[in-house]
Design an enzyme around this catalytic site. Structure first.
Site, mmCIF file in Angstrom:
data_model
loop_
_atom_site.group_PDB
_atom_site.id
_atom_site.type_symbol
_atom_site.label_atom_id
_atom_site.label_comp_id
_atom_site.label_asym_id
_atom_site.label_seq_id
_atom_site.Cartn_x
_atom_site.Cartn_y
_atom_site.Cartn_z
ATOM 1 N NE ARG A 130 -13.577 1.635 -10.751
ATOM 2 C CZ ARG A 130 -14.421 1.198 -9.814
ATOM 3 N NH1 ARG A 130 -14.475 -0.091 -9.509
ATOM 4 N NH2 ARG A 130 -15.230 2.033 -9.199
ATOM 5 C CG ASP A 171 -16.653 -8.121 -10.081
ATOM 6 O OD1 ASP A 171 -17.576 -8.806 -10.576
ATOM 7 O OD2 ASP A 171 -16.846 -7.053 -9.458
ATOM 8 C CD GLU A 222 -16.045 -2.668 -15.743
ATOM 9 O OE1 GLU A 222 -15.252 -3.510 -15.303
ATOM 10 O OE2 GLU A 222 -16.846 -2.041 -15.032
ATOM 11 C CG HIS A 280 -18.081 -3.533 -11.840
ATOM 12 N ND1 HIS A 280 -17.214 -2.636 -12.405
ATOM 13 C CD2 HIS A 280 -18.126 -3.207 -10.521
ATOM 14 C CE1 HIS A 280 -16.763 -1.812 -11.481
ATOM 15 N NE2 HIS A 280 -17.295 -2.142 -10.323
ATOM 16 C CG ASP A 301 -2.087 0.958 1.083
ATOM 17 O OD1 ASP A 301 -1.862 2.171 0.921
ATOM 18 O OD2 ASP A 301 -3.234 0.478 1.114
ATOM 19 N N PRO A 320 -7.135 1.681 -5.795
ATOM 20 C CG PRO A 320 -7.008 3.932 -5.175
ATOM 21 C CD PRO A 320 -6.637 2.554 -4.720
HETATM 22 P P1 NAI Z 1 -9.852 2.526 0.090
HETATM 23 O O1 NAI Z 1 -9.632 3.948 -0.330
HETATM 24 O O2 NAI Z 1 -10.396 2.252 1.447
HETATM 25 O O3 NAI Z 1 -8.494 1.699 -0.068
HETATM 26 C C1 NAI Z 1 -7.650 1.790 -1.182
HETATM 27 C C2 NAI Z 1 -6.230 1.579 -0.676
HETATM 28 O O4 NAI Z 1 -5.359 1.560 -1.812
HETATM 29 C C3 NAI Z 1 -5.743 2.707 0.232
HETATM 30 O O5 NAI Z 1 -5.211 2.135 1.403
HETATM 31 C C4 NAI Z 1 -4.692 3.434 -0.602
HETATM 32 O O6 NAI Z 1 -3.632 3.961 0.201
HETATM 33 C C5 NAI Z 1 -4.192 2.312 -1.482
HETATM 34 N N1 NAI Z 1 -3.552 2.765 -2.709
HETATM 35 C C6 NAI Z 1 -3.761 3.887 -3.424
HETATM 36 N N2 NAI Z 1 -2.972 3.898 -4.509
HETATM 37 C C7 NAI Z 1 -2.255 2.748 -4.474
HETATM 38 C C8 NAI Z 1 -1.275 2.177 -5.323
HETATM 39 N N3 NAI Z 1 -0.864 2.793 -6.434
HETATM 40 N N4 NAI Z 1 -0.742 0.988 -4.981
HETATM 41 C C9 NAI Z 1 -1.145 0.349 -3.846
HETATM 42 N N5 NAI Z 1 -2.081 0.849 -3.004
HETATM 43 C C10 NAI Z 1 -2.611 2.027 -3.324
HETATM 44 O O7 NAI Z 1 -10.788 1.899 -1.046
HETATM 45 P P2 NAI Z 1 -11.668 0.577 -0.946
HETATM 46 O O8 NAI Z 1 -13.031 0.913 -0.460
HETATM 47 O O9 NAI Z 1 -10.898 -0.473 -0.260
HETATM 48 O O10 NAI Z 1 -11.846 0.216 -2.497
HETATM 49 C C11 NAI Z 1 -10.740 -0.185 -3.292
HETATM 50 C C12 NAI Z 1 -11.156 -0.217 -4.757
HETATM 51 O O11 NAI Z 1 -12.119 -1.259 -4.947
HETATM 52 C C13 NAI Z 1 -11.880 1.038 -5.262
HETATM 53 O O12 NAI Z 1 -10.949 2.049 -5.653
HETATM 54 C C14 NAI Z 1 -12.660 0.521 -6.432
HETATM 55 O O13 NAI Z 1 -11.873 0.638 -7.590
HETATM 56 C C15 NAI Z 1 -12.851 -0.959 -6.111
HETATM 57 N N6 NAI Z 1 -14.261 -1.307 -5.879
HETATM 58 C C16 NAI Z 1 -14.812 -2.283 -6.659
HETATM 59 C C17 NAI Z 1 -16.137 -2.669 -6.466
HETATM 60 C C18 NAI Z 1 -16.761 -3.766 -7.281
HETATM 61 O O14 NAI Z 1 -17.981 -3.945 -7.236
HETATM 62 N N7 NAI Z 1 -16.002 -4.545 -8.031
HETATM 63 C C19 NAI Z 1 -16.974 -1.997 -5.473
HETATM 64 C C20 NAI Z 1 -16.267 -1.038 -4.647
HETATM 65 C C21 NAI Z 1 -14.963 -0.697 -4.877
#
Ligand code: NAI
Length: 350
Positions: A237, A261, A266, A298, A176, A209
């Protein structure tokens, strides 16, 4: 106070059901459009105060200009990710809110479901027994216990994924850009750099993200570093993975399993029914030919609890802005340059 009008784009029955239910305690005037938000469909927003959009809508500078011109004050993203929003262009022109967390459990549990199904070949067994074929040749899996998982992005979803995998007795390495060593020590996982994760992980699961830095992080070079027969899971993503490189890895056997997913192209296909027509995207079509690849469209977020939280948070953010002039869950160009987004519940960004 005048009734607030919201135009929803890219809506499906499950969206309408949950938002209609939540609206019983808000009384917004709602119009659901099935079409995605594009420069053309943005022209439909005349007279609306809010546009509610989803992951595959286009919120480009062109769309933002049209919405502003039509008098729209806010774009409410009914999702957590916002890589489809031109945030720097929107800054100072239109407010953008999102649902920062609706059910991180839903997404992590779906990622685990992909791992379990791929490993134990449940999708194949289902098809065999439906055809009265009770042969178990070719269905050999592996114990997850004792294997190493690499988690990229240890945020809300990544951390739940870590808990689930630790519960199965796996060793967890996490990458992270923002580390919390105390949390890692408490939970019994270790932060590691990307190269080490690629080299040591039996299962790689993406939970960061999509940003300029993370785009195509899984590519030809990173796949070469990975263990033979690695399992790659992406519920984050599509553009995190270079799909061409993934397909090459699958063809050589370097990649043993992929659970996807999300897919980089997509937006044209996911959420839609093409069962009576054809998939013209040759890359997606090729992916679907591998029997060690599981593609879901998704749907990782799609639980009752998540839908309820999405509609409640979205409508509360809209209500709060128009009733109290307070912005909750705003995302803007400035505050997303820092982590965590400190603007949640702290007021307006501009
Ligand atoms: P979050 O913001 O709580 O966690 C994301 C983590 O990634 C953070 O700890 C951040 O520091 C870290 N991060 C940022 N850039 C990074 C990089 N280049 N390399 C490594 N780590 C990095 O977000 P959350 O809620 O955990 O969601 C994560 C992702 O899941 C979202 O950005 C979204 O793309 C995806 N998502 C997919 C869904 C689906 O239905 N398939 C639904 C909800 C979210």
């Amino acid at each position: 106070m005048k009734q607030i009008k919201i135009a929803f784009f890219d809506t499906k029955e499950y969206d309408r059901n949950s938002f209609d239910k939540t609206n019983q305690s808000h009384s917004f005037k709602i119009k659901y459009f099935e079409t995605k938000l594009t420069p053309d469909s943005a022209l439909l927003t005349e007279g609306y105060d809010v546009v509610c959009a989803f992951v595959n809508d286009t919120i480009s500078s062109e769309v933002i200009d049209i919405l502003v011109e039509k008098g729209v004050k806010m774009i409410a993203m009914r999702c957590a990710g916002y890589n489809n929003v031109d945030l720097s262009y929107a800054f100072g022109k239109i407010h953008i809110v999102r649902v920062p967390a609706y059910s991180p459990y839903a997404v992590a549990e779906h990622a685990l479901a992909l791992i379990m199904a791929l490993n134990r070949k449940t999708h194949k067994a289902y098809n065999r027994t439906r055809d009265n074929n009770f042969n178990i040749n070719g269905l050999v899996g592996f114990d997850l216990h004792g294997k190493t998982a690499g988690i990229i992005g240890a945020g809300k979803i990544g951390r739940i994924m870590i808990d689930l995998l630790k519960g199965l007795g796996m060793k967890v390495l996490a990458y992270d850009s923002w580390k919390d060593e105390k949390y890692a020590a408490d939970k019994g996982f270790e932060y590691a750099d990307l190269d080490r994760i690629y080299k040591e992980a039996d299962i790689l699961s993406l939970h960061c993200p999509l940003t300029k830095e993370s785009q195509y992080m899984v590519n030809k070079e990173s796949i070469e570093l990975m263990k033979d027969n690695v399992m790659i899971i992406n519920t984050s993503r599509g553009h995190l993975i270079n799909t061409g490189a993934l397909i090459e890895g699958l063809k050589t056997g370097k990649v043993g399993y992929a659970g996807l997913d999300v897919y980089e192209e997509e937006s044209e296909y996911f959420f839609e029914d093409f069962s009576t027509s054809m998939v013209m995207d040759d890359t997606l079509a090729r992916l679907l030919t591998f029997n060690n690849v599981l593609v879901t469209s998704h749907q990782a977020f799609l639980t009752r609890e998540a839908l309820e939280n999405i509609s409640m948070t979205t409508m509360e953010s809209i209500d709060s802005f128009f009733t109290n002039d307070k912005l909750e869950n705003e995302i803007c160009y400035q505050c997303t340059t820092e982590r965590p987004c400190l603007k949640d519940k702290t007021g307006k960004c501009f």
